[in-house]
Design an enzyme around this catalytic site. Structure first.
Site, mmCIF file in Angstrom:
data_model
loop_
_atom_site.group_PDB
_atom_site.id
_atom_site.type_symbol
_atom_site.label_atom_id
_atom_site.label_comp_id
_atom_site.label_asym_id
_atom_site.label_seq_id
_atom_site.Cartn_x
_atom_site.Cartn_y
_atom_site.Cartn_z
ATOM 1 N N TYR A 142 0.825 -1.215 0.000
ATOM 2 C CA TYR A 142 0.000 0.000 0.000
ATOM 3 C C TYR A 142 0.861 1.267 0.000
ATOM 4 O O TYR A 142 0.423 2.316 -0.439
ATOM 5 C CB TYR A 142 -0.888 0.042 1.250
ATOM 6 C CG TYR A 142 -2.191 -0.707 1.153
ATOM 7 C CD1 TYR A 142 -2.235 -2.034 0.743
ATOM 8 C CD2 TYR A 142 -3.392 -0.084 1.505
ATOM 9 C CE1 TYR A 142 -3.445 -2.722 0.689
ATOM 10 C CE2 TYR A 142 -4.596 -0.762 1.453
ATOM 11 C CZ TYR A 142 -4.616 -2.078 1.043
ATOM 12 O OH TYR A 142 -5.811 -2.746 0.999
ATOM 13 N N LYS A 188 3.597 -15.131 1.839
ATOM 14 C CA LYS A 188 3.777 -15.819 0.561
ATOM 15 C C LYS A 188 5.283 -16.052 0.389
ATOM 16 O O LYS A 188 5.899 -15.634 -0.601
ATOM 17 C CB LYS A 188 3.173 -14.964 -0.571
ATOM 18 C CG LYS A 188 3.077 -15.654 -1.917
ATOM 19 C CD LYS A 188 2.022 -16.737 -1.998
ATOM 20 C CE LYS A 188 2.119 -17.467 -3.325
ATOM 21 N NZ LYS A 188 1.238 -18.652 -3.414
ATOM 22 N N ASP A 220 -2.517 -18.179 0.034
ATOM 23 C CA ASP A 220 -3.533 -18.877 -0.769
ATOM 24 C C ASP A 220 -4.152 -20.014 0.047
ATOM 25 O O ASP A 220 -5.372 -20.202 0.068
ATOM 26 C CB ASP A 220 -2.949 -19.379 -2.106
ATOM 27 C CG ASP A 220 -1.622 -20.121 -1.962
ATOM 28 O OD1 ASP A 220 -1.018 -20.102 -0.866
ATOM 29 O OD2 ASP A 220 -1.185 -20.726 -2.965
ATOM 30 N N ASP A 244 -6.066 -7.257 4.323
ATOM 31 C CA ASP A 244 -7.245 -6.614 3.723
ATOM 32 C C ASP A 244 -8.163 -7.682 3.152
ATOM 33 O O ASP A 244 -9.374 -7.696 3.405
ATOM 34 C CB ASP A 244 -6.779 -5.651 2.627
ATOM 35 C CG ASP A 244 -7.942 -4.944 1.952
ATOM 36 O OD1 ASP A 244 -8.845 -4.475 2.675
ATOM 37 O OD2 ASP A 244 -7.962 -4.881 0.708
ATOM 38 N N ASP A 248 -11.870 -9.455 4.961
ATOM 39 C CA ASP A 248 -13.187 -9.463 4.300
ATOM 40 C C ASP A 248 -13.732 -10.890 4.243
ATOM 41 O O ASP A 248 -14.914 -11.132 4.478
ATOM 42 C CB ASP A 248 -13.096 -8.917 2.861
ATOM 43 C CG ASP A 248 -13.424 -7.421 2.777
ATOM 44 O OD1 ASP A 248 -13.153 -6.710 3.765
ATOM 45 O OD2 ASP A 248 -13.945 -6.985 1.734
HETATM 46 C C1 IPM Z 1 -10.193 -1.471 4.522
HETATM 47 C C2 IPM Z 1 -10.503 -0.857 3.192
HETATM 48 C C3 IPM Z 1 -9.384 0.107 2.827
HETATM 49 C C4 IPM Z 1 -8.109 -0.694 2.727
HETATM 50 C C5 IPM Z 1 -9.609 0.929 1.557
HETATM 51 C C6 IPM Z 1 -10.914 1.672 1.589
HETATM 52 C C7 IPM Z 1 -8.469 1.878 1.292
HETATM 53 O O1 IPM Z 1 -10.695 -1.849 2.229
HETATM 54 O O2 IPM Z 1 -10.074 -0.714 5.508
HETATM 55 O O3 IPM Z 1 -10.072 -2.689 4.582
HETATM 56 O O4 IPM Z 1 -7.835 -1.307 1.691
HETATM 57 O O5 IPM Z 1 -7.367 -0.717 3.720
HETATM 58 MG MG MG Z 2 -10.709 -3.815 3.001
#
Ligand code: IPM
Ligand code: MG
Length: 358
Positions: A142, A188, A220, A244, A248
């Site tokens: 990032y 990885k 993975d 990230d 999710d």
């Molecule tokens: C998160 C989001 C952010 C990230 C984005 C909105 C920049 O997806 O907080 O997980 O990738 O960190």
């Molecule tokens: Mg995110």
């Protein structure tokens, strides 16, 4: 009476609606548990860009640094997706995290028994899941240099220094000591040099925590294992982009991304925010689920303000509301006794606080 200064960043999309409910619940716990909360609203995201030309005005950084904690809604929206990258809301968020030095992003994924049916995965696989993803937040691909793009080539660089890996590893091991004492470090290393350094340093740091069991997993495989058998995980320690993605994925195991809170902490100030985004498609309709934000407020009380009883009361009130069948639209299909608007569920959770005072 103690007074805490809270920086409030509502942001875009559903941000203002969900923050409003978190404030409702916070105001209830502060009067129940005898402390004061003073809010200072700060601008960030697309709304900040519209008003100032910058998604992260300097005032916002200063205001946040001057507060005891930051409660954050969500930022972003389609209308800003075509702006030059540095003007986009997401760039503001990344700069904000960096400016505050919040290197450790803690994302719990807990399956509520009341919502077992909401998971897309079989109940017997997800019952009892309690994972803490510890994601490095201000390094990795990032932020790595060099990066760039022209018409023919785009590139970013994944960099981690020993010092960055050490500090996040310490966080993960310390958190594991308060839990089931297992850390799974995800990388990885079979392909990436940066991951090999990550693995080496995490292994070194683990020697300082002999009571914690360390394992390593390729990302993975981790993505696969999370849906195959999520209960094998206690603390997942990983870098920025892998965290990230995996957080999710972990959130969906729990049924709705609208449920999960997060804390981003560093040496100094912490930012508390739901893990979901600004959901512009449902903004303004009063159907957003504010629970992730309300639970983030609980994390803020716990980690930043040391108001444990108030934090416990919020967690308890959320559980009771879910147990009694109150659901926002995202969870309406799962044993709902009453489908509630964003405001209604906020009021219901606030109403349960007095029952949760121990
Ligand atoms: C998160 C989001 C952010 C990230 C984005 C909105 C920049 O997806 O907080 O997980 O990738 O960190
Ligand atoms: Mg995110």
């Amino acid at each position: 009476m103690k007074t805490y200064n809270i920086a409030l960043i509502k942001g875009d999309g559903i941000g203002p609606e969900i923050i409003q409910e978190a404030v409702k619940v916070l105001d209830t716990v502060s009067s129940t548990f005898d402390f004061n909360l003073k809010y200072n609203e700060l601008l960030m995201g697309g709304c900040a860009y519209e008003q100032t030309g910058d998604p992260l005005p300097d005032d916002t950084i200063q205001g946040a640094l001057a507060s005891d904690a930051v409660l954050f809604g969500a930022i972003g929206g389609y209308q800003w997706d075509t702006l030059p990258r540095e003007k986009r809301p997401e760039s503001g968020l990344l700069r904000f995290r960096k400016a505050l030095g919040v290197y450790a992003n803690l994302r719990p994924a807990i399956v509520y028994d009341e919502l077992l049916q909401a998971s897309t995965i079989k109940s017997e696989i997800v019952r009892g899941v309690d994972i803490m993803v510890v994601r490095e937040l201000i390094g990795g691909i990032y932020f790595g240099e060099p990066k760039g793009k022209d018409d023919n080539r785009g590139y970013n660089t994944m960099v981690y220094t020993r010092q960055e890996i050490e500090r996040i590893a310490h966080q993960a091991f310390k958190i594991a000591q308060t839990r089931k004492k297992r850390v799974c470090s995800v990388d990885k290393a079979n392909v990436l040099d940066v991951s090999q350094l990550w693995r080496d340093v995490v292994t070194e740091i683990s020697r300082q925590y002999p009571d914690v069991e360390l394992s390593h997993m390729y990302v993975d495989n981790a993505a696969m294992q999370l849906v195959r058998d999520p209960k094998q995980f206690d603390v997942i320690l990983t870098g920025n982009i892998f965290g990230d993605i995996l957080s999710d994925e972990a959130s969906m195991i729990c049924g709705s991304i609208g449920l999960l809170p997060s804390a981003s902490v560093g040496a100094d100030i912490g930012v508390y925010e739901p893990i979901h985004g600004s959901a512009p498609d449902i903004a303004g309709q009063g159907i957003a689920n504010p629970i992730a934000t309300i639970s983030s407020a609980a994390m803020m009380l716990r980690y930043a303000l040391n108001e444990q009883a108030a934090a416990d009361a919020i967690d308890c009130a959320v559980k009771l509301a879910l147990k009694d069948g109150y659901r926002t639209k995202d969870l309406a299909e799962f044993d709902a006794k009453q489908v509630c608007s964003t405001k209604e569920i906020g009021t219901i959770i606030a109403g349960y606080i007095s029952k949760c005072k121990h």
